[in-house]
Design a protein around this motif. Sequence first.
Motif, mmCIF file in Angstrom:
data_model
loop_
_atom_site.group_PDB
_atom_site.id
_atom_site.type_symbol
_atom_site.label_atom_id
_atom_site.label_comp_id
_atom_site.label_asym_id
_atom_site.label_seq_id
_atom_site.Cartn_x
_atom_site.Cartn_y
_atom_site.Cartn_z
ATOM 1 N N ARG A 2 0.811 -1.204 0.000
ATOM 2 C CA ARG A 2 0.000 0.000 0.000
ATOM 3 C C ARG A 2 0.852 1.265 0.000
ATOM 4 O O ARG A 2 0.625 2.187 -0.792
ATOM 5 N N TYR A 3 1.841 1.328 0.893
ATOM 6 C CA TYR A 3 2.688 2.518 0.968
ATOM 7 C C TYR A 3 3.493 2.697 -0.321
ATOM 8 O O TYR A 3 3.761 3.826 -0.740
ATOM 9 N N GLY A 65 4.983 3.298 -22.295
ATOM 10 C CA GLY A 65 5.796 4.497 -22.169
ATOM 11 C C GLY A 65 7.159 4.375 -22.824
ATOM 12 O O GLY A 65 7.514 3.336 -23.378
ATOM 13 N N ARG A 66 7.922 5.448 -22.743
ATOM 14 C CA ARG A 66 9.270 5.471 -23.307
ATOM 15 C C ARG A 66 10.323 5.062 -22.277
ATOM 16 O O ARG A 66 11.470 4.820 -22.631
ATOM 17 N N TYR A 67 9.899 4.979 -21.016
ATOM 18 C CA TYR A 67 10.823 4.630 -19.941
ATOM 19 C C TYR A 67 10.191 3.585 -19.021
ATOM 20 O O TYR A 67 8.959 3.509 -18.904
ATOM 21 N N ILE A 68 11.045 2.811 -18.383
ATOM 22 C CA ILE A 68 10.617 1.833 -17.384
ATOM 23 C C ILE A 68 11.202 2.243 -16.036
ATOM 24 O O ILE A 68 12.403 2.532 -15.928
ATOM 25 N N VAL A 69 10.355 2.287 -15.002
ATOM 26 C CA VAL A 69 10.792 2.574 -13.637
ATOM 27 C C VAL A 69 10.574 1.318 -12.799
ATOM 28 O O VAL A 69 9.489 0.739 -12.841
ATOM 29 N N ARG A 70 11.582 0.930 -12.038
ATOM 30 C CA ARG A 70 11.509 -0.289 -11.232
ATOM 31 C C ARG A 70 11.297 0.041 -9.758
ATOM 32 O O ARG A 70 11.822 1.021 -9.244
ATOM 33 N N MET A 71 10.505 -0.809 -9.087
ATOM 34 C CA MET A 71 10.376 -0.704 -7.634
ATOM 35 C C MET A 71 9.734 -1.980 -7.117
ATOM 36 O O MET A 71 8.852 -2.547 -7.768
ATOM 37 N N ASP A 72 10.179 -2.447 -5.956
ATOM 38 C CA ASP A 72 9.580 -3.622 -5.337
ATOM 39 C C ASP A 72 8.387 -3.217 -4.488
ATOM 40 O O ASP A 72 8.219 -2.050 -4.114
ATOM 41 N N GLN A 73 7.563 -4.200 -4.126
ATOM 42 C CA GLN A 73 6.280 -3.911 -3.495
ATOM 43 C C GLN A 73 6.389 -3.356 -2.077
ATOM 44 O O GLN A 73 5.426 -2.768 -1.570
ATOM 45 N N ASP A 74 7.529 -3.520 -1.422
ATOM 46 C CA ASP A 74 7.647 -3.013 -0.052
ATOM 47 C C ASP A 74 8.604 -1.831 0.059
ATOM 48 O O ASP A 74 8.982 -1.438 1.156
ATOM 49 N N ASP A 75 8.988 -1.249 -1.074
ATOM 50 C CA ASP A 75 9.866 -0.079 -1.080
ATOM 51 C C ASP A 75 9.043 1.199 -1.274
ATOM 52 O O ASP A 75 7.897 1.160 -1.702
ATOM 53 N N ASP A 106 13.915 -0.483 8.135
ATOM 54 C CA ASP A 106 13.570 -1.790 8.669
ATOM 55 C C ASP A 106 12.069 -2.014 8.524
ATOM 56 O O ASP A 106 11.356 -1.197 7.928
ATOM 57 N N HIS A 107 11.553 -3.128 9.063
ATOM 58 C CA HIS A 107 10.141 -3.449 8.861
ATOM 59 C C HIS A 107 9.214 -2.499 9.613
ATOM 60 O O HIS A 107 8.003 -2.495 9.364
ATOM 61 N N HIS A 108 9.767 -1.688 10.533
ATOM 62 C CA HIS A 108 8.974 -0.675 11.225
ATOM 63 C C HIS A 108 8.998 0.667 10.487
ATOM 64 O O HIS A 108 8.308 1.606 10.896
ATOM 65 N N ARG A 185 13.506 -1.556 1.861
ATOM 66 C CA ARG A 185 13.228 -2.275 3.100
ATOM 67 C C ARG A 185 14.130 -3.508 3.203
ATOM 68 O O ARG A 185 14.208 -4.319 2.265
ATOM 69 N N VAL A 186 14.824 -3.624 4.317
ATOM 70 C CA VAL A 186 15.737 -4.746 4.536
ATOM 71 C C VAL A 186 15.180 -5.665 5.607
ATOM 72 O O VAL A 186 14.452 -5.241 6.509
ATOM 73 N N ARG A 187 15.518 -6.939 5.509
ATOM 74 C CA ARG A 187 15.053 -7.911 6.496
ATOM 75 C C ARG A 187 15.868 -7.778 7.782
ATOM 76 O O ARG A 187 17.030 -7.384 7.761
ATOM 77 N N SER A 188 15.255 -8.136 8.878
ATOM 78 C CA SER A 188 15.907 -7.978 10.181
ATOM 79 C C SER A 188 16.810 -9.158 10.528
ATOM 80 O O SER A 188 17.722 -9.029 11.343
#
Length: 269
Positions: A2-3, A65-75, A106-108, A185-188
Amino acid sequence: MRYSVLSIMKQTFFDWELIIIDDGSEDNAIESISDLKDPRIKIINGGVNKGLAVRLNECIRTSRGRYIVRMDQDDISHPRRIESQLKFLESCKDIDLVATKAVMIDHHGKIMGVMPSRLNHEDICHSPWNGFYLPHSTWMGRISWFRKFGYLEPGPYFCEDQELLLRSYRLSRFACLDECLLAYRVRSKINLFKNLKIHFTLFNLQKVYFAKHRQWKFLFLAFFNLQISFIKDLFLLVLGVAYINMLGIKKIPSKNIENDFKKILHQKS
């Protein structure tokens, strides 16, 4: 998730298309954004798990589009991320792929530091046996470059980005913005088995590539770096997150950037 989606919806650049592919997830992530109504968001229900590389190539084929932007679901993307990377690519026509610096959370949602990075192509590609310091979740590149090289299928174990960079760096130009525009976001907990498997996977990719191009010195250095990575992982296992600073993670360079991410992570909607 969501974030992550909210961080894209709050971008200062408005003309974007967000492609979300459900790769057979079981965590109800899609349901968590069902109330976010925006015609620019496109959700593809994949049904079964096919892996990151297959899904990324699917996004590349689907993108208009002309560009691709990458991002993971928890970033989390900074509000100025797309605008800043787009301006750079529009002004630097020789650059195929641009990343940004990234803070770690972190996860918080607590900011822990800044990931190591290198800014220009020569520095990024200076030691290919040691990997490429170009955070995958921060990438923005020309669609023509992504379609030319694509991701290897099936994707190598957590090395999709490194394989693509290794295969393309001699025919491409990379860069990284000197600004933290993504929260990663990194794992603990340290998963030693997973880390070792990633290192072995990357070394096997490097071994094939360097042998094919008769870069025997690079191959030796890649093998040496594999041993160093094992030692680092053992220290990580023993010392945990406290060992981050020993790996070259730096302090937050800008209080404004830190405050911007805190606002996103504590927003209500």
